[in-house]
Design an enzyme around this catalytic site. Structure first.
Site, PDB file in Angstrom:
ATOM      1  N   ARG A   1       0.860  -1.184   0.000  1.00 11.47           N
ATOM      2  CA  ARG A   1       0.000   0.000   0.000  1.00 11.47           C
ATOM      3  C   ARG A   1       0.895   1.233   0.000  1.00 11.47           C
ATOM      4  NH1 ARG A   1      -2.555   0.689   5.407  1.00 11.47           N
ATOM      5  NH2 ARG A   1      -1.064   2.378   5.512  1.00 11.47           N
TER       6      ARG A   1
ATOM      7  N   HIS B   1      -3.473   4.562   4.836  1.00 10.52           N
ATOM      8  CA  HIS B   1      -4.690   3.753   4.687  1.00 10.52           C
ATOM      9  C   HIS B   1      -5.787   4.530   3.958  1.00 10.52           C
ATOM     10  CE1 HIS B   1      -7.944   0.984   5.550  1.00 10.52           C
ATOM     11  NE2 HIS B   1      -8.625   1.990   6.062  1.00 10.52           N
TER      12      HIS B   1
ATOM     13  N   TYR C   1       3.324   4.629  12.116  1.00 10.51           N
ATOM     14  CA  TYR C   1       3.554   3.194  12.273  1.00 10.51           C
ATOM     15  C   TYR C   1       4.454   2.541  11.230  1.00 10.51           C
ATOM     16  CZ  TYR C   1      -0.394   3.171   8.994  1.00 10.51           C
ATOM     17  OH  TYR C   1      -1.210   3.406   7.917  1.00 10.51           O
TER      18      TYR C   1
HETATM   19  C1  LIG Z   1     -15.833  -5.777  10.029  1.00 11.24           C
HETATM   20  C2  LIG Z   1     -14.990  -4.541   9.997  1.00 11.24           C
HETATM   21  N1  LIG Z   1     -14.024  -4.354  10.937  1.00 11.24           N
HETATM   22  C3  LIG Z   1     -13.260  -3.262  10.900  1.00 11.24           C
HETATM   23  C4  LIG Z   1     -13.426  -2.315   9.916  1.00 11.24           C
HETATM   24  C5  LIG Z   1     -12.544  -1.073   9.876  1.00 11.24           C
HETATM   25  N2  LIG Z   1     -11.574  -1.249   8.789  1.00 11.24           N
HETATM   26  C6  LIG Z   1     -11.784  -0.698   7.574  1.00 11.24           C
HETATM   27  S1  LIG Z   1     -10.560  -1.063   6.501  1.00 11.24           S
HETATM   28  C7  LIG Z   1      -9.737  -1.978   7.658  1.00 11.24           C
HETATM   29  C8  LIG Z   1      -8.425  -2.624   7.321  1.00 11.24           C
HETATM   30  C9  LIG Z   1      -8.561  -3.757   6.401  1.00 11.24           C
HETATM   31  O1  LIG Z   1      -7.266  -4.210   6.035  1.00 11.24           O
HETATM   32  P1  LIG Z   1      -7.078  -5.144   4.805  1.00 11.24           P
HETATM   33  O2  LIG Z   1      -8.142  -6.153   4.761  1.00 11.24           O
HETATM   34  O3  LIG Z   1      -5.673  -5.647   4.821  1.00 11.24           O
HETATM   35  O4  LIG Z   1      -7.314  -4.180   3.561  1.00 11.24           O
HETATM   36  P2  LIG Z   1      -6.454  -2.903   3.105  1.00 11.24           P
HETATM   37  O5  LIG Z   1      -7.138  -1.694   3.658  1.00 11.24           O
HETATM   38  O6  LIG Z   1      -5.087  -3.085   3.617  1.00 11.24           O
HETATM   39  O7  LIG Z   1      -6.494  -2.903   1.635  1.00 11.24           O
HETATM   40  C10 LIG Z   1     -10.418  -1.971   8.871  1.00 11.24           C
HETATM   41  C11 LIG Z   1      -9.946  -2.659  10.082  1.00 11.24           C
HETATM   42  C12 LIG Z   1     -14.447  -2.538   8.966  1.00 11.24           C
HETATM   43  N3  LIG Z   1     -14.671  -1.676   7.973  1.00 11.24           N
HETATM   44  N4  LIG Z   1     -15.199  -3.660   9.028  1.00 11.24           N
END
Ligand SMILES: Cc1ncc(C[n+]2csc(CCOP(=O)(O)OP(=O)(O)O)c2C)c(N)n1
Ligand SMILES: [Mg+2]
Length: 330
Positions: free
Chosen positions: A248, A252, A261
């Site tokens: 990435r 975020h 971090y």
């Molecule tokens: C069920 C749920 N838990 C927490 C969140 C908050 N949240 C949004 S994106 C994210 C990170 C997801 O990481 P990843 O699956 O690795 O995808 P990336 O953003 O790195 O592409 C989180 C914890 C959410 N949207 N839904």
């Protein structure tokens, strides 16, 4: 001249140039959205940057006239390849009435467009996975020749929805392609703190489906893996799990500060492996992309992003009452 890999995959020079242009468009739209966000013009950005090779490589390996995609929030490359336009994505960024994804109600990244078989998702991560399995089951019941393609982050692969969807699809041999876009972080949490297994694809054996890890910065490697998975699905041999590893490149989201971090050195190191530049270099090395063609593509993309920005910025917002549509029976 370097080895021509795309011909061996059945991809014409014209097709790989289209793939490159789609990746570049995704990157440039995303970069523009950050500028607009920092200028206070659009409320929120969630980026595709660093993942375009995996997204576009995968989308081009599908049947873009028949297959269904259930993308996650970073998949600008997937939805552009499936027919959503730069203008429509900008309308979503500006939250305008004409946004096909939600009429301007949703945060950007909640892609949905019926005519292009892009199935809308929800904000809780991974809910699209069981939906993809359901669409594949529906396709089978209706005797349709379709494959469903669903993506999610590596952090999201820890959700129960992933387990339930993967298990059901494998038991029923449904034509689903599960693609994990492993960008090494789930917001601030690095891979090692999310999962104990070495690779996300190692999980496939637990469901009884094949699992592959590919270099997500290598668009042709992703194309090949997804093409094989789609062929397998169409032959009735069931689902496949593909893990595409990239990085990435942005924080975020526009509301995150990743300096808290991860080190700048780590990000700079990852930029050297950026799939967008790798593909440009490849196309130059095999003699498909000349300086002149490159300039033409860059200029065309710039005009498209400018036009999309101007159009969306001056487009009207929805009427306030529109927020109630689809909420109450009419
Ligand atoms: C069920 C749920 N838990 C927490 C969140 C908050 N949240 C949004 S994106 C994210 C990170 C997801 O990481 P990843 O699956 O690795 O995808 P990336 O953003 O790195 O592409 C989180 C914890 C959410 N949207 N839904
Ligand atoms: Mg991640």
């Amino acid at each position: 001249m370097a080895e021509n890999r795309h011909q061996a995959l059945g991809l014409s020079d014209e097709k790989v140039l289209q793939m490159y242009e789609t990746m570049l468009l995704a990157r440039k739209l995303d970069e523009r959205m950050w500028l607009l966000n920092r200028a206070g013009k659009i409320p929120f950005v969630i980026s595709c940057q660093g993942q375009e090779a995996a997204q576009v490589g995968a989308a081009f390996a599908l049947d873009r006239e028949k297959d269904y995609v259930l993308p996650y929030y970073r998949d600008m490359g997937v939805v552009l390849a499936f027919g959503m336009t730069a203008r429509e994505l900008m309308l979503s960024g500006f939250a305008k009435a004409e946004d096909p994804n939600s009429g301007g109600r949703q945060m950007p990244g909640h892609f949905g467009q019926k005519k292009n078989r892009i199935v809308t998702g929800s904000s809780p991560v991974t809910t699209q996975v069981p939906h993809a399995v359901g669409v594949a089951l529906g396709g089978r019941l209706e005797g349709k020749d379709l494959v469903t393609f669903v993506t999610f982050g590596e952090g999201s692969s820890n959700q129960g929805d992933f387990h339930e969807g993967a298990n059901y699809a494998a038991v029923h041999k449904l034509p689903v392609i599960f693609m994990c876009e492993n960008n090494k972080y789930a917001i601030s949490v690095p891979y090692e703190k999310q999962v104990a297994c070495e690779k996300i694809s190692d999980r496939a054996i637990g469901y009884g489906m094949p699992g592959f890890t590919v270099d997500g910065n290598d668009i042709l490697a992703v194309y090949e893996a997804v093409k094989e998975a789609a062929d397998r699905g169409r032959r009735g041999e069931g689902p496949t799990l593909i893990e595409a590893i990239s990085y990435r490149l942005t924080a975020h989201s526009s509301d995150d500060d990743d300096r808290a971090y991860r080190s700048r050195e780590e990000v700079e190191e990852a930029k050297k492996k950026d799939g967008l530049f790798a593909f440009e270099m490849y196309l130059r090395e095999v003699g498909v992309l000349s300086d002149e063609q490159f300039e033409t593509i860059v200029e065309r993309v710039k005009i498209e992003v400018d036009e999309a920005t101007d159009y969306a910025e001056s487009a009207p917002y929805a009427d306030a009452e529109y927020a109630l549509k689809h909420v109450y029976a009419e």
